[in-house]
Scaffold this motif. Structure first.
Motif, mmCIF file in Angstrom:
data_model
loop_
_atom_site.group_PDB
_atom_site.id
_atom_site.type_symbol
_atom_site.label_atom_id
_atom_site.label_comp_id
_atom_site.label_asym_id
_atom_site.label_seq_id
_atom_site.Cartn_x
_atom_site.Cartn_y
_atom_site.Cartn_z
ATOM 1 N N ARG A 294 0.862 -1.174 0.000
ATOM 2 C CA ARG A 294 0.000 0.000 0.000
ATOM 3 C C ARG A 294 0.903 1.230 0.000
ATOM 4 N NH1 ARG A 294 0.018 -2.741 4.702
ATOM 5 N NH2 ARG A 294 0.466 -1.635 6.651
ATOM 6 N N TYR A 295 0.271 2.404 -0.124
ATOM 7 C CA TYR A 295 1.058 3.636 -0.277
ATOM 8 C C TYR A 295 0.511 4.724 0.633
ATOM 9 C CZ TYR A 295 3.031 1.328 -4.323
ATOM 10 O OH TYR A 295 3.666 0.429 -5.141
ATOM 11 N N GLN A 296 1.404 5.605 1.044
ATOM 12 C CA GLN A 296 1.052 6.779 1.832
ATOM 13 C C GLN A 296 1.424 8.037 1.041
ATOM 14 O OE1 GLN A 296 3.342 6.494 5.411
ATOM 15 N NE2 GLN A 296 2.011 4.971 6.364
ATOM 16 N N ILE A 297 0.520 9.008 1.033
ATOM 17 C CA ILE A 297 0.777 10.297 0.396
ATOM 18 C C ILE A 297 0.923 11.334 1.501
ATOM 19 C CG2 ILE A 297 -0.123 12.064 -1.153
ATOM 20 C CD1 ILE A 297 -1.815 9.726 -2.411
ATOM 21 N N HIS A 298 2.025 12.072 1.471
ATOM 22 C CA HIS A 298 2.269 13.117 2.462
ATOM 23 C C HIS A 298 2.250 14.470 1.765
ATOM 24 C CE1 HIS A 298 3.820 10.620 6.000
ATOM 25 N NE2 HIS A 298 3.476 9.740 5.068
ATOM 26 N N ARG A 299 1.714 15.475 2.465
ATOM 27 C CA ARG A 299 1.603 16.822 1.896
ATOM 28 C C ARG A 299 2.263 17.843 2.812
ATOM 29 N NH1 ARG A 299 -3.868 20.484 1.470
ATOM 30 N NH2 ARG A 299 -3.751 20.087 3.709
ATOM 31 N N GLN A 300 2.949 18.797 2.168
ATOM 32 C CA GLN A 300 3.400 19.997 2.860
ATOM 33 C C GLN A 300 2.575 21.148 2.316
ATOM 34 O OE1 GLN A 300 7.710 20.947 3.515
ATOM 35 N NE2 GLN A 300 7.237 22.762 2.306
ATOM 36 N N ALA A 301 1.689 21.683 3.145
ATOM 37 C CA ALA A 301 0.802 22.753 2.696
ATOM 38 C C ALA A 301 1.601 24.000 2.344
ATOM 39 C CB ALA A 301 -0.227 23.060 3.774
ATOM 40 N N ALA A 302 1.129 24.721 1.336
ATOM 41 C CA ALA A 302 1.809 25.946 0.897
ATOM 42 C C ALA A 302 2.000 26.899 2.069
ATOM 43 C CB ALA A 302 0.995 26.619 -0.207
ATOM 44 N N GLY A 303 3.205 27.451 2.183
ATOM 45 C CA GLY A 303 3.494 28.421 3.228
ATOM 46 C C GLY A 303 3.802 27.821 4.578
ATOM 47 N N THR A 304 3.890 26.486 4.675
ATOM 48 C CA THR A 304 4.214 25.823 5.947
ATOM 49 C C THR A 304 5.486 25.015 5.784
ATOM 50 O OG1 THR A 304 2.974 23.789 5.489
ATOM 51 C CG2 THR A 304 1.745 25.642 6.423
ATOM 52 N N SER A 305 5.977 24.488 6.877
ATOM 53 C CA SER A 305 7.147 23.610 6.834
ATOM 54 C C SER A 305 6.761 22.258 7.407
ATOM 55 C CB SER A 305 8.316 24.211 7.623
ATOM 56 O OG SER A 305 7.947 24.387 8.979
ATOM 57 N N GLY A 306 7.321 21.203 6.862
ATOM 58 C CA GLY A 306 7.056 19.866 7.373
ATOM 59 C C GLY A 306 5.917 19.177 6.652
ATOM 60 N N TYR A 307 6.140 17.891 6.376
ATOM 61 C CA TYR A 307 5.131 17.077 5.695
ATOM 62 C C TYR A 307 4.244 16.367 6.718
ATOM 63 C CZ TYR A 307 6.935 17.457 0.924
ATOM 64 O OH TYR A 307 7.283 17.922 -0.317
ATOM 65 N N LYS A 308 2.969 16.175 6.339
ATOM 66 C CA LYS A 308 2.030 15.418 7.163
ATOM 67 C C LYS A 308 1.317 14.391 6.290
ATOM 68 C CE LYS A 308 1.155 19.133 10.510
ATOM 69 N NZ LYS A 308 0.119 19.990 11.160
ATOM 70 N N LEU A 309 0.963 13.250 6.893
ATOM 71 C CA LEU A 309 0.218 12.223 6.164
ATOM 72 C C LEU A 309 -1.099 12.830 5.668
ATOM 73 C CD1 LEU A 309 -0.060 9.273 5.261
ATOM 74 C CD2 LEU A 309 -1.110 8.790 7.488
ATOM 75 N N PHE A 310 -1.377 12.660 4.361
ATOM 76 C CA PHE A 310 -2.531 13.312 3.741
ATOM 77 C C PHE A 310 -3.546 12.306 3.187
ATOM 78 C CE2 PHE A 310 -4.280 15.699 -0.057
ATOM 79 C CZ PHE A 310 -5.037 16.595 0.673
ATOM 80 N N ALA A 311 -3.053 11.181 2.643
ATOM 81 C CA ALA A 311 -3.965 10.193 2.050
ATOM 82 C C ALA A 311 -3.251 8.858 1.954
ATOM 83 C CB ALA A 311 -4.438 10.657 0.678
ATOM 84 N N ARG A 312 -4.028 7.797 1.731
ATOM 85 C CA ARG A 312 -3.496 6.440 1.593
ATOM 86 C C ARG A 312 -4.165 5.757 0.411
ATOM 87 N NH1 ARG A 312 -4.515 6.758 7.233
ATOM 88 N NH2 ARG A 312 -2.657 6.446 8.560
ATOM 89 N N THR A 313 -3.500 4.700 -0.107
ATOM 90 C CA THR A 313 -4.160 3.791 -1.042
ATOM 91 C C THR A 313 -3.916 2.370 -0.570
ATOM 92 O OG1 THR A 313 -2.356 3.296 -2.590
ATOM 93 C CG2 THR A 313 -3.526 5.397 -2.899
ATOM 94 N N SER A 314 -4.720 1.450 -1.072
ATOM 95 C CA SER A 314 -4.599 0.036 -0.698
ATOM 96 C C SER A 314 -3.745 -0.736 -1.685
ATOM 97 C CB SER A 314 -5.988 -0.594 -0.606
ATOM 98 O OG SER A 314 -6.752 0.030 0.396
ATOM 99 N N GLY A 315 -2.904 -0.048 -2.414
ATOM 100 C CA GLY A 315 -2.043 -0.684 -3.405
ATOM 101 C C GLY A 315 -2.095 0.016 -4.745
ATOM 102 N N GLU A 316 -3.145 0.864 -4.975
ATOM 103 C CA GLU A 316 -3.243 1.609 -6.213
ATOM 104 C C GLU A 316 -2.092 2.601 -6.319
ATOM 105 O OE1 GLU A 316 -7.368 0.825 -4.478
ATOM 106 O OE2 GLU A 316 -5.420 1.613 -3.780
#
Length: 358
Positions: A300-322
């Motif tokens: 499976r996969y994890q998508i992490h996002r760093q929001a514009a104007g901020t520092s540091g990535y946070k977990l944003f979304a997941r997939t079950s293998g896609e």
């Protein structure tokens, strides 16, 4: 492997400055049981130590920390905290010792090169000044001045430059009328002696209080430090393999205590490979599609996002293998990256991609 030994003043194996040598700690095993560096082991151990020296050093100290926590409760018999720590510290010291010795060798080589260039420049000027007196062809007179009867070439190596400078020093002492004190040339016996002394110092100085150590002692020190590093490296490998083998007899393949020693549990699925690339396709109203290449061993996969104007990535979304995902609530300037995971490990992140056009 021999039992634990502590330093004693009359131990003839010990030398001042040996890596990992502490009078209140056990001797590193590269001293008590030196690895044979001339024998290449056949086959591959089931646990491969890291090839990166920083990672190996960290693993050594992690293993010692794990032993401090669990050696009594397991119990460990052959690879205790103090022994593991001694080998890890020796490897750490040996790495830094070699780096320092190699840096001094480079400084010494540079100083010798400067001394050679200065000597060659002065001897070239000396030859030009002597041409009107000694002629343009090699002769016995030129040999007296430090050249030879076959060539008037200026040598490159200090092994030939130094005898030539000695001969020039004697020649100008015997023929003071040929000296030229003009500072543009400084063609004097004194200057010949200065250049000779500079070369000798750059070659042989062994006292750091007088200046950079010379090439010859620097080479000896660097070779000695390299041998210590190789011994300490092999000894730490041996220690980590021995600890791993001991733990195999004491821990189940998925026991969480493996991690406390810095090891992956033998029953764990290996870490996924890195996600090689990711691409972002903007849609509309803060939406977009993120796609990426698959990673070996990822379930499976994890998508992490760093929001514009901020520092540091946070977990944003997941997939079950896609390997693609429709994302919402995005803003221009957000950054995204994705990694593969499995039941026991997380893989490296993909290169980051920036959100545009949403």
């Amino acid at each position: 492997m021999p039992g634990t030994e502590y330093p004693t003043w009359d131990d003839k194996r010990l030398r001042w400055g040996m890596p990992g040598l502490r009078y209140d700690r056990p001797l590193p095993s590269y001293i008590t049981d030196p690895p044979n560096l001339t024998v290449k082991l056949k086959g591959r151990h089931c646990m491969q130590t890291p090839s990166d020296p920083d990672a190996k050093e960290t693993l050594g100290f992690n293993a010692a920390d794990g032993a401090a926590q669990y050696q009594a409760s397991l119990p460990l018999k052959a690879n205790l905290h103090d022994d593991i720590f001694a080998d890890a510290q020796a490897f750490s010291d040996a790495r830094r010792g070699y780096d320092a010795a190699d840096a001094k060798r480079r400084v010494a080589t540079g100083a010798l090169r400067i001394g050679r260039d200065n000597a060659r420049s002065w001897l070239t000027s000396a030859k030009n000044l002597l041409l009107p007196t000694l002629g343009k062809k090699p002769s016995a007179a030129w040999a007296e001045a430090g050249w030879n009867e076959d060539s008037l070439a200026i040598p490159n190596g200090e092994d030939k430059l130094m005898p030539m400078l000695r001969a020039q020093q004697a020649y100008l002492t015997a023929h003071p009328a040929l000296a030229v004190a003009d500072p543009r040339y400084n063609y004097t016996a004194v200057r010949a002696g200065e250049l000779l002394a500079a070369l000798e110092f750059a070659l042989t100085n062994a006292d750091p209080a007088l200046g950079p150590i010379g090439v010859e002692p620097a080479e000896v020190a660097a070779d000695t430090a390299l041998n210590y590093r190789r011994l300490a490296d092999a000894a730490l490998d041996r220690r980590l393999h021995g600890l791993y083998a001991e733990l195999e007899q004491l821990l189940e393949p998925l026991d969480p205590r493996w991690t406390a020693f810095g090891f992956d549990a033998p029953g764990a699925t290996k870490r996924p490979d890195a996600v090689a690339a990711a691409t972002f396709e903007p849609l509309s109203a803060g939406k977009g599609k993120l796609s990426w290449t698959g990673a070996t061993r990822a379930t499976r996969y994890q998508i992490h996002r760093q929001a514009a104007g901020t520092s540091g990535y946070k977990l944003f979304a997941r997939t079950s293998g896609e390997t693609e995902k429709l994302l919402e609530e995005l803003a221009v300037g957000d950054k995204l990256k994705v990694r593969g995971v499995n039941d026991t490990n997380e893989g490296p992140f993909s290169p980051e991609v920036e959100v545009t056009g949403v």
